[in-house]
Design a protein around this motif. Structure first.
Motif, PDB file in Angstrom:
ATOM      1  N   VAL A 525       6.881  -3.711  10.527  1.00  0.00           N
ATOM      2  CA  VAL A 525       6.523  -3.312   9.167  1.00  0.00           C
ATOM      3  C   VAL A 525       6.375  -4.542   8.287  1.00  0.00           C
ATOM      4  CG1 VAL A 525       7.663  -1.080   9.380  1.00  0.00           C
ATOM      5  CG2 VAL A 525       8.946  -3.025   8.491  1.00  0.00           C
ATOM      6  N   THR A 526       5.615  -4.397   7.207  1.00  0.00           N
ATOM      7  CA  THR A 526       5.368  -5.489   6.279  1.00  0.00           C
ATOM      8  C   THR A 526       5.658  -5.023   4.863  1.00  0.00           C
ATOM      9  OG1 THR A 526       3.647  -6.411   7.690  1.00  0.00           O
ATOM     10  CG2 THR A 526       3.655  -7.120   5.399  1.00  0.00           C
ATOM     11  N   ARG A 527       6.369  -5.859   4.136  1.00  0.00           N
ATOM     12  CA  ARG A 527       6.606  -5.621   2.712  1.00  0.00           C
ATOM     13  C   ARG A 527       6.434  -6.961   2.005  1.00  0.00           C
ATOM     14  NH1 ARG A 527      11.940  -2.704   1.390  1.00  0.00           N
ATOM     15  NH2 ARG A 527      10.687  -0.843   1.863  1.00  0.00           N
ATOM     16  N   GLY A 528       5.427  -7.043   1.120  1.00  0.00           N
ATOM     17  CA  GLY A 528       5.139  -8.311   0.464  1.00  0.00           C
ATOM     18  C   GLY A 528       4.785  -9.361   1.495  1.00  0.00           C
ATOM     19  N   PRO A 529       5.395 -10.564   1.428  1.00  0.00           N
ATOM     20  CA  PRO A 529       5.067 -11.624   2.386  1.00  0.00           C
ATOM     21  C   PRO A 529       5.855 -11.524   3.690  1.00  0.00           C
ATOM     22  CG  PRO A 529       6.602 -12.456   0.769  1.00  0.00           C
ATOM     23  CD  PRO A 529       6.294 -11.046   0.367  1.00  0.00           C
ATOM     24  N   CYS A 530       6.758 -10.555   3.809  1.00  0.00           N
ATOM     25  CA  CYS A 530       7.682 -10.509   4.951  1.00  0.00           C
ATOM     26  C   CYS A 530       7.286  -9.445   5.960  1.00  0.00           C
ATOM     27  CB  CYS A 530       9.104 -10.250   4.466  1.00  0.00           C
ATOM     28  SG  CYS A 530       9.783 -11.591   3.465  1.00  0.00           S
ATOM     29  N   THR A 531       7.370  -9.817   7.221  1.00  0.00           N
ATOM     30  CA  THR A 531       7.131  -8.903   8.332  1.00  0.00           C
ATOM     31  C   THR A 531       8.353  -8.907   9.232  1.00  0.00           C
ATOM     32  OG1 THR A 531       4.752  -9.269   8.285  1.00  0.00           O
ATOM     33  CG2 THR A 531       5.671  -8.417  10.320  1.00  0.00           C
ATOM     34  N   TYR A 532       8.833  -7.737   9.620  1.00  0.00           N
ATOM     35  CA  TYR A 532       9.991  -7.674  10.498  1.00  0.00           C
ATOM     36  C   TYR A 532       9.929  -6.407  11.331  1.00  0.00           C
ATOM     37  CZ  TYR A 532      11.408  -5.630   5.999  1.00  0.00           C
ATOM     38  OH  TYR A 532      11.432  -4.946   4.806  1.00  0.00           O
ATOM     39  N   ASP A 533      10.737  -6.377  12.397  1.00  0.00           N
ATOM     40  CA  ASP A 533      10.631  -5.339  13.416  1.00  0.00           C
ATOM     41  C   ASP A 533      11.791  -4.355  13.342  1.00  0.00           C
ATOM     42  OD1 ASP A 533       8.417  -6.707  14.290  1.00  0.00           O
ATOM     43  OD2 ASP A 533       9.461  -7.697  15.950  1.00  0.00           O
ATOM     44  N   SER A 534      11.486  -3.117  13.737  1.00  0.00           N
ATOM     45  CA  SER A 534      12.515  -2.098  13.848  1.00  0.00           C
ATOM     46  C   SER A 534      13.334  -2.319  15.106  1.00  0.00           C
ATOM     47  CB  SER A 534      11.861  -0.716  13.919  1.00  0.00           C
ATOM     48  OG  SER A 534      11.261  -0.531  15.201  1.00  0.00           O
ATOM     49  N   ASN A 535      14.365  -1.514  15.268  1.00  0.00           N
ATOM     50  CA  ASN A 535      15.028  -1.450  16.565  1.00  0.00           C
ATOM     51  C   ASN A 535      14.062  -0.835  17.576  1.00  0.00           C
ATOM     52  OD1 ASN A 535      15.355   1.188  15.205  1.00  0.00           O
ATOM     53  ND2 ASN A 535      16.411   1.735  17.087  1.00  0.00           N
TER      54      ASN A 535
END
Length: 685
Positions: A525-535
């Motif tokens: 997922v992406t929010r603003g400049p940050c992208t990170y992964d779920s479990n």
């Protein structure tokens, strides 16, 4: 001579200030011999808060504090503990392998203010540090972490400490080498079962120890790296080795421990900064532990995986992958699925100065401040010189990163690029003193490294608290077909991308996904400049599906050469397969030599596995000798096939690969026989 060497050995400590929290747990651990790994011990409390607040310290299940401190940013505190096996942080022999009500520590700020808790301990020759990860350390699913404990020395052992946060918590340790033995009191082999379950009430603890001593075995050296610790309620764990060695056949040793986070707090992207260890690979390397099957590991941006490992397996990345053999060099590691990442590093080039760090993944959500490391030159009463390593975002100008120590502002050297990524750069700043802080306008991770005469120190800092936990759930049918994946909280983001077994799924860019094939899925997922992964979440079929896969180390060999087959079996059904048996009857021309299995029993040609749970993968390694059966042929090809039987009918929804071919070539003759004319004279009477 060896005793003198150890008394003057380098001291290696890890300062791993990794987590701000209002609540911290420090489960007790076990050292192989009292005072041989840790004797003097202190716990350091610090905070970025400028206004003082109270921290209460509780021992075991006690509800009355055993100590109370007032801390602020300018007033960190040190809690001095009793020496050696004090049965608080390090348990004695009699308190190993039993439920404890008076072991372990809990730190709590009634006001809710956040602070760091860092344990440092040392003896004459060894030292270690462990940092609590606070509330983020609490969870229900973990892997045991450390590095192979090589060599021989009477004080060597691997250890695991567990603390419960609720009454009636059931915890199971499993997935270790079946030859592993765990201590119960004076009996070093008091637990020999292939899995072990305990029940703890709130704030009770339990300590496992695999004692190695000076008679190492493969099972005890590395047999429970990647073992599973599963609980039905939140627990905290600590793990590592007290002591451990990295040189085969040597009594070299040091201490290495840390506190990991649960599996749902891990990541896929890591940057490692090298210590001052030797270049022969003994003390400088990352170790990766898989939490899922078919986890690929990529180093320094290479598009080819350096290794692919399954759930519970581990891989040591060779130190040659660091950007150089000097202190402060770096390495970039990406994985296709979430992993535990540990770093073995050295305080000097000597093999007995190793240390262990649990490393956090990098992301743009790392904190932009580390404030502070208290008294960076103090290791439980021993004075050391200190320096820091910094991992920073390349989008942050160097001028926006400020380092301060006890003498004031510290000049920042030029940064080093990280091969394989344009997102990160690293720094190494030696010779710091006093309380150390690092502030930036972008995300940073801060490590500690230094040395002073006959003593060396090393460590790592990064935060887990800023990374959100995105938990997935299955709706609709709980198996395929009909399983729909989505975020359980219903939280929304700017963009979505689904992955299956580590590969991007084209077009799967909404907040839910209807799976069509079994496997492991996660959402980026992406929010603003940050992208990170779920479990990650696993989806299986509603009908039985057993996957067989066979490979061979060489398809073309000479007559008389051994070949090694690897057979894996995996259950893609959402229920357990029962009475599972695999048969690998070798064809004429392949003669059975030996075999080993990850689970079950093997008597040629049958591998009896019994029950195989959903998603479970097991491995058979089989060695055979190749030979030509037809002497009139220069080469001959043989097909080796494995078959399976079980109580259920395997519908073969997924493709199997149960067969491989091996071509055997006749050896060229080394003696040449030439024709000669022989005359025989016969006398007739």
């Amino acid at each position: 001579m060896k005793k003198i060497l150890f008394l003057t050995a380098f001291l290696l400590v890890q300062f791993s200030y990794a987590q701000l929290s209002d609540l911290h747990y420090l489960p007790p651990l076990r050292q192989g011999s009292n005072n041989q790994a840790i004797q003097q011990q202190s716990i350091y409390l610090s905070t970025p808060e400028t206004t003082s607040f109270t921290v209460n310290v509780y021992r075991g299940t006690n509800t009355t504090p055993v100590a109370t401190f007032s801390i602020s940013n300018t007033s960190p505190q040190e809690y001095v503990l009793g020496n050696g096996d004090n049965d608080i942080t390090l348990v004695s022999t009699s308190n190993t392998g039993i439920v404890l009500t008076n072991g372990g520590l809990r730190f709590e700020a009634p006001s809710g203010n956040r602070f760091y808790v860092n344990y440092r301990g040392r003896s004459n020759s060894q030292a270690a540090s462990l940092t609590s990860k606070g509330r983020i350390a609490l969870g229900t699913s973990f892997k045991w972490g450390g590095v192979p404990n090589l060599g021989s020395q009477v004080s060597k052992s691997n250890t695991l400490g567990i603390m419960a946060t609720e009454d009636n918590t059931t915890i199971t340790l499993s997935g270790y080498d079946t030859n592993c033995e765990f201590r119960v009191g004076n009996n070093r082999a008091g637990i020999t079962a292939d899995s072990y379950t305990i029940t703890l009430d709130e704030n009770e603890s339990f300590v496992f120890e695999t004692y190695i001593g000076n008679s190492p075995t493969l099972a005890h050296e590395r047999g429970w790296i990647g073992a599973s610790i599963e609980a039905d309620k939140d627990i905290a764990i600590s793990n590592g080795s007290l002591n451990y060695g990295r040189q085969v056949g040597s009594s070299n040793r040091d201490a290495g421990i840390d506190q990991p986070v649960p599996e749902n707090r891990l990541g896929k992207e890591y940057v490692f900064v090298r210590g001052n260890g030797n270049s022969n690979g003994w003390t400088e390397f990352p170790l990766i532990i898989a939490t899922e099957n078919n986890t690929q590991i990529f180093v320094n941006g290479s598009g080819t995986a350096i290794a692919t490992i399954n759930e519970g397996d581990f891989f040591e990345i060779p130190s040659s992958n660091y950007s150089s053999n000097t202190v402060g060099s770096n390495m970039y590691v990406e994985t296709s699925k979430d992993v535990y990442a540990y770093q073995c590093m050295g305080g000097s080039t000597s093999a007995y100065t190793q240390g262990l760090n649990f490393v956090a993944p990098v992301s743009c959500l790392l904190p932009d401040i580390m404030n502070n490391i208290p008294n960076i030159t103090d290791a439980a009463g021993v004075t050391i010189n200190g320096g820091v390593t910094i991992i920073a975002a390349t989008t942050t100008p160097d001028s926006n990163i400020a380092v301060n120590d006890g003498s004031g502002s510290v000049a920042l050297p030029a940064s080093s690029p990280v091969a394989g990524t344009t997102d990160w750069k690293t720094f190494y700043i030696p010779n710091l003193t006093g309380n150390v802080s690092v502030q930036s306008t972008g995300p940073i991770a801060v490590g500690f490294f230094g040395f002073n005469g006959a003593r060396g120190v090393a460590g790592y800092y990064s935060g887990f608290d800023t990374v959100p936990s995105i938990d997935l759930q299955i709706t609709g049918s709980n198996c395929l077909p009909g399983a729909v994946l989505e975020i359980s909280s219903g939280e929304t983001f700017d963009a979505y991308q689904w992955f299956g077994d580590g590969a991007l799924i084209p077009g799967a860019t909404t907040n839910s996904y209807t799976a069509t094939v079994a496997g492991d899925y996660f959402l980026r997922v992406t929010r603003g400049p940050c992208t990170y992964d779920s479990n990650s979440i696993s989806v299986y079929y509603c009908n039985p599906d057993i996957i067989l896969n066979k490979t061979v180390d060489q398809n073309n060999v000479s007559d008389g050469v051994n070949v090694n087959f690897t057979i894996t079996v995996e259950n893609f059904w959402n229920e357990s397969v029962t009475n599972l048996n695999l048969t690998d009857l070798l064809p004429n021309g392949l003669e059975f030599v030996s075999a080993s299995v990850s689970s079950g029993t093997f008597t040629y040609p049958n591998w009896n596995l019994g029950t195989l749970n959903s998603g479970q993968l097991e491995t058979l390694n089989l060695t055979a000798k190749a030979s030509i059966t037809n002497i009139y042929l220069n080469s001959q090809t043989y097909t080796n096939t494995v078959t399976n039987s079980q109580d259920q009918t395997d519908l073969n929804i997924s493709s199997d690969n149960p067969s491989v071919n091996v071509t055997v070539n006749m050896n060229s003759p080394t003696t040449v026989i030439t024709n000669r004319r022989i005359t025989i004279r016969v006398n007739r009477n």
